[in-house]
Design an enzyme around this catalytic site. Structure first.
Site, short mmCIF file in Angstrom:
data_model
loop_
_atom_site.label_atom_id
_atom_site.label_comp_id
_atom_site.label_asym_id
_atom_site.label_seq_id
_atom_site.Cartn_x
_atom_site.Cartn_y
_atom_site.Cartn_z
N MET A 20 0.82 -1.22 0.00
CA MET A 20 0.00 0.00 0.00
C MET A 20 0.86 1.27 0.00
O MET A 20 0.64 2.19 0.78
CB MET A 20 -0.97 -0.02 1.18
CG MET A 20 -1.86 -1.25 1.19
SD MET A 20 -2.64 -1.62 -0.40
CE MET A 20 -4.22 -0.81 -0.19
N ARG A 21 1.82 1.29 -0.89
CA ARG A 21 2.72 2.44 -0.96
C ARG A 21 3.03 2.68 -2.44
O ARG A 21 3.33 1.75 -3.18
CB ARG A 21 4.00 2.07 -0.20
CG ARG A 21 5.01 3.17 -0.06
CD ARG A 21 6.12 2.71 0.87
NE ARG A 21 5.66 2.56 2.24
CZ ARG A 21 5.48 3.57 3.09
NH1 ARG A 21 5.75 4.80 2.73
NH2 ARG A 21 5.06 3.35 4.32
N LEU A 38 5.21 3.61 -5.43
CA LEU A 38 6.65 3.65 -5.73
C LEU A 38 6.93 4.87 -6.62
O LEU A 38 6.11 5.23 -7.46
CB LEU A 38 7.07 2.36 -6.43
CG LEU A 38 6.99 1.11 -5.54
CD1 LEU A 38 7.06 -0.15 -6.39
CD2 LEU A 38 8.08 1.11 -4.47
N HIS A 45 -4.96 -5.20 -8.36
CA HIS A 45 -5.89 -4.22 -7.81
C HIS A 45 -7.30 -4.81 -7.86
O HIS A 45 -7.67 -5.44 -8.86
CB HIS A 45 -5.82 -2.92 -8.63
CG HIS A 45 -6.72 -1.86 -8.09
ND1 HIS A 45 -6.44 -1.17 -6.94
CD2 HIS A 45 -7.93 -1.41 -8.52
CE1 HIS A 45 -7.42 -0.32 -6.68
NE2 HIS A 45 -8.33 -0.44 -7.63
N ALA A 103 -11.17 -14.36 -6.96
CA ALA A 103 -10.70 -14.18 -8.35
C ALA A 103 -9.24 -13.72 -8.37
O ALA A 103 -8.46 -14.14 -9.23
CB ALA A 103 -11.60 -13.18 -9.07
N GLU A 104 -8.87 -12.86 -7.42
CA GLU A 104 -7.47 -12.37 -7.37
C GLU A 104 -6.50 -13.53 -7.24
O GLU A 104 -5.43 -13.54 -7.87
CB GLU A 104 -7.30 -11.42 -6.18
CG GLU A 104 -8.04 -10.10 -6.32
CD GLU A 104 -7.71 -9.14 -5.17
OE1 GLU A 104 -6.52 -8.95 -4.87
OE2 GLU A 104 -8.65 -8.57 -4.59
#
Ligand code: GAR
Length: 219
Positions: free
Chosen positions: A92-93, A95, A111, A175-176
């Protein structure tokens, strides 16, 4: 062709990391997780690295004077593990453009929406508020803007009338866990290439085989 060496970057729960570790535990899968990096020492996902016997390391932003120093530490750790591909899995950063350029086309992200719809946070609440009938997930090649870049795999799930953010998130997450290993496989087997910022199948006959699978999956 040797197996692709992955670095998986996490910040929290690590269920996508677990899906990648599980896929990579199959000797026929064309990738291995060489390193797990968490930017949060309390990330539950670090436990998955331990369970699978994969090195896990913590690199926290607050331990560095600025973002370049933090990203230099990331870069050093990742290069030391001979990594071919960086997989962001709930990292959660954002780049920096510099880092993304250094690893151009070698960072992918997952995502929980059908991008370009609903990038950023609160994805599921926004999807419900918009009244979409389908949601899903996207695995894409990372570009400097958040949740932006050529799309490798998408999987769709229905949005049900009584869904809450939580129930929809749970359906998308299933699904991910299929989409992320598939995206890694497509890259590892060199079945796709990026042309004009779109991911194309190298061999058009493979589009028939992988196309539907990489576009739509409704449970
Ligand atoms: C996943 O749903 C992933 O798609 C999302 O965070 C969750 C991490 O779960 N990522 C983003 O929202 C990135 N913009 P996990 O830690 O169990 O894999």
């Amino acid at each position: 062709m040797g197996a692709l060496n992955l670095a998986v970057l996490i910040s929290g729960r690590g269920s996508n990391l677990k899906a990648l570790l599980t896929a990579c535990a199959d000797p026929d899968f064309p990738a291995r997780v060489a390193l797990v990096v968490s930017d949060n020492r309390d990330a539950a996902g670090l436990g998955h690295a331990e369970t699978f016997g994969v090195p896990g390391t913590v690199i926290e932003r607050r331990d560095y004077a600025d973002r370049p120093a933090f990203e230099a530490a990331l870069d050093t750790a990742i290069r030391a593990s001979n990594v071919d591909l960086i997989c962001l899995a709930g990292f959660m950063r954002l780049l920096s453009a510099d880092f993304v350029r250094r690893w151009w086309n070698r960072i992918i992200n997952i995502h929980p929406s059908l991008l370009p719809a609903f990038p950023g946070l609160d994805t599921h609440a926004r999807a419900l508020a918009a009244g979409v009938r389908l949601s899903g997930c996207t695995v894409h090649v990372v570009r400097p803007a958040m949740d932006d870049g050529p799309i490798l795999v998408q999987a769709a799930v229905p949005v049900l009338p009584d869904d809450t953010g939580q129930t929809l998130a749970g359906r998308v997450l299933i699904a991910e866990h299929e989409a992320y290993p598939l995206a890694v496989r497509l890259l590892a087997e060199r079945r796709v290439e990026i042309v004009d910022e779109r991911v194309l199948f190298v061999d058009p006959t493979l589009a028939a085989r992988f196309g539907p699978e990489s576009v739509l999956r409704v449970p």
